[in-house]
Design an enzyme around this catalytic site. Structure first.
Site, PDB file in Angstrom:
ATOM      1  N   TYR A 207      25.471   7.018   1.016  1.00 55.82           N
ATOM      2  CA  TYR A 207      25.511   5.748   1.749  1.00 55.82           C
ATOM      3  C   TYR A 207      24.904   6.033   3.117  1.00 55.82           C
ATOM      4  CZ  TYR A 207      28.755   3.662  -1.646  1.00 55.82           C
ATOM      5  OH  TYR A 207      29.332   3.151  -2.780  1.00 55.82           O
ATOM      6  N   PRO A 299      28.650  -5.732  -2.719  1.00 57.65           N
ATOM      7  CA  PRO A 299      28.608  -4.554  -3.585  1.00 57.65           C
ATOM      8  C   PRO A 299      28.825  -3.213  -2.882  1.00 57.65           C
ATOM      9  CG  PRO A 299      26.394  -5.387  -3.204  1.00 57.65           C
ATOM     10  CD  PRO A 299      27.329  -6.366  -2.583  1.00 57.65           C
TER      11      PRO A 299
HETATM   12  C1  PHB Z   1      25.324   1.387  -8.268  1.00 58.16           C
HETATM   13  O1  PHB Z   1      25.151   2.532  -8.744  1.00 58.16           O
HETATM   14  O2  PHB Z   1      24.795   0.387  -8.774  1.00 58.16           O
HETATM   15  C2  PHB Z   1      26.191   1.221  -7.081  1.00 58.16           C
HETATM   16  C3  PHB Z   1      26.840   2.325  -6.566  1.00 58.16           C
HETATM   17  C4  PHB Z   1      27.645   2.190  -5.447  1.00 58.16           C
HETATM   18  C5  PHB Z   1      27.771   0.957  -4.842  1.00 58.16           C
HETATM   19  C6  PHB Z   1      27.117  -0.155  -5.357  1.00 58.16           C
HETATM   20  C7  PHB Z   1      26.325  -0.023  -6.486  1.00 58.16           C
HETATM   21  O3  PHB Z   1      28.527   0.853  -3.730  1.00 58.16           O
END
Ligand code: PHB
Ligand code: APR
Length: 412
Positions: A207, A299
């Site tokens: 991240y 997300p």
């Molecule tokens: C994903 O792999 O699609 C994914 C992973 C972590 C997230 C959001 C999406 O926080």
């Protein structure tokens, strides 16, 4: 509609996403019948690209429901994640911080495939490509669902309806105005996501907070990467050539020690909008909402599918209690039980979002404040533990009198 073919079942379920499919299977394990009605084709449901991070509790529930065989073989267990800011990486050891919990990377559409196969193997009834789905008499004790399929009209009589038809479904809007309240927040950005045929740059998710905007490095398999870039909410995909996407990703992941993303062919791209949404209550008379039909999270914490799993875990137990003993206490508290967890997850998803994204109205003060907050998480065990507990997943809440003080196991 006198010509309609009549069907009957205990619970009529709308929507063959993770919520509807898992509910249908959990009910089956409790000896409760259901018919699942889905607007799209089976293939569409089984190939839709969505998120791919399963909390420990979701993994445990799928395993205990007998849906975990392929996930155990192909899912990637991750014991940590990386937070990247100021061009440096900081690993959070989720496993150590939570006394042995982990996340599993396994695509949502793979979960859907496994559940559809399991339902059909057990003789489950799923109607794909159903049209004109409508509810009748939902405020009575014998609600009905009508729909069209293969040129014929059908009518299902049932005891309850489970609205698992996602954010754009019909269930939530079948509740009379005034009987439900909506809480909503839209974010001034979106995610541009790609699937690429290239091994992920790191074994764990990254991240990244960058002054050009958030970026996330995830994966689907050891040879397929899933990457996201914060973009404008009205972004036109057409202006994002493959080379422009890679160039932007390289910039947002750069580090002081010359980290390099692996680059490869882009297999798929799309834009995901970002919103927070909660419907309260998640029930109206004999209609129960679960999953995205009741709530949406941005997300950033990868919580959508996991919240759906927690809802149907609570709902299946409540139906079980009602069918076994006629006791409606758990059904009556379904909404309250779920919403306790939903709001905590709303907070976590909002918090992760606010810490990593560049806000259009934000200034250099806000960016420095974000970096300070990330610095706290990287250096304080207490702050890191808070993130790790929420990331690996809160307990699948139970009504107060059944609530346990330690992490519950999901005995069915
Ligand atoms: C994903 O792999 O699609 C994914 C992973 C972590 C997230 C959001 C999406 O926080
Ligand atoms: N009739 C029948 N089916 C419908 C209708 C309708 N009127 N409207 C929508 N559906 C179907 C959709 O085609 C979809 O297959 O309901 C299903 C809802 O599935 P999901 O959107 O996957 O929602 P849910 O099962 O709650 O799963 C939550 O999905 O959206 C992601 O990020 C979210 O990961 C989270 C998860």
């Amino acid at each position: 509609m006198g010509m309609a073919k009549d069907l009957s079942t205990h619970v009529g379920i709308i929507g063959a996403g993770p919520a509807g499919l898992l509910l249908s299977h959990l009910l089956h394990l409790h000896g409760i019948q259901s018919i699942l009605i889905e607007a799209q084709t089976r293939e569409h449901c089984e190939t839709r690209v969505r998120a791919g991070v399963l909390e420990q509790g979701t993994v445990d529930l799928l395993n205990e429901a007998g849906a975990g065989e392929r996930m155990r073989r192909e899912g990637l267990i991750h014991h940590g994640i990386e937070l990247r800011f100021n061009r440096r990486g900081h690993r959070l050891d989720l496993h150590q911080l939570t006394n042995g919990r982990a996340i599993t990377v396994y695509a949502q559409h793979e979960v859907v495939k496994d559940l559809v196969a399991l339902r059909f193997d057990a003789g489950g009834r799923i109607v794909f490509q159903a049209g004109q789905v409508q509810f009748h008499d939902i405020a009575s004790s014998s609600p009905r669902i009508t729909f069209q399929h293969g040129g014929e009209a059908y009518e299902i009589s049932c005891d309850f309806i489970a609205g698992c038809d996602g954010f754009h479904g019909i269930s939530r809007n079948s509740i009379p105005g005034g009987a439900v309240r909506f809480y909503e927040k839209a974010y001034p950005f979106a995610w541009l996501g790609i699937l690429a045929e290239v091994p992920p740059a790191s074994n764990e998710l990254i991240y990244s907070n960058h002054e050009r905007g958030f970026a996330l490095s995830s994966m689907r398999t050891p040879t397929i990467s899933r990457l996201y870039l914060q973009c404008d909410p009205h972004e036109d995909l057409a202006v994002w050539s493959d080379s422009r996407i890679w160039e932007e990703l390289h910039r947002r992941f750069e580090t002081v020690d010359s980290f390099r993303l692996n680059q490869g062919p882009i297999l798929q791209k799309g834009i995901t909008s970002m919103r927070s949404f909660v419907a309260d209550p998640m029930q109206y008379s004999r209609l129960f909402l679960a999953g995205d039909a009741a709530h949406i999270v941005p997300p950033t914490g990868a919580k959508g599918l996991n919240l759906a799993a927690a809802d149907v875990y609570v709902l299946a137990r409540a139906f079980d209690s009602w069918y076994r003993s006629g006791n409606s206490a758990l059904l009556d508290r379904y909404s309250e039980t779920c919403l306790r967890r939903v709001w905590r997850v709303q907070h976590f998803s909002w918090w992760m979002t606010s810490m990593f994204h560049r806000f259009p109205e934000g200034d250099e003060f806000d960016h420095r404040r974000q970096l300070a907050e990330l610095g706290n998480i990287a250096s304080s065990r207490a702050a890191a533990t808070y993130l790790a507990e929420n990331y690996t997943g809160l307990p699948f809440d139970l009504p107060e009198e059944l609530a346990q003080t330690s992490w519950p196991t999901h005995s069915l």
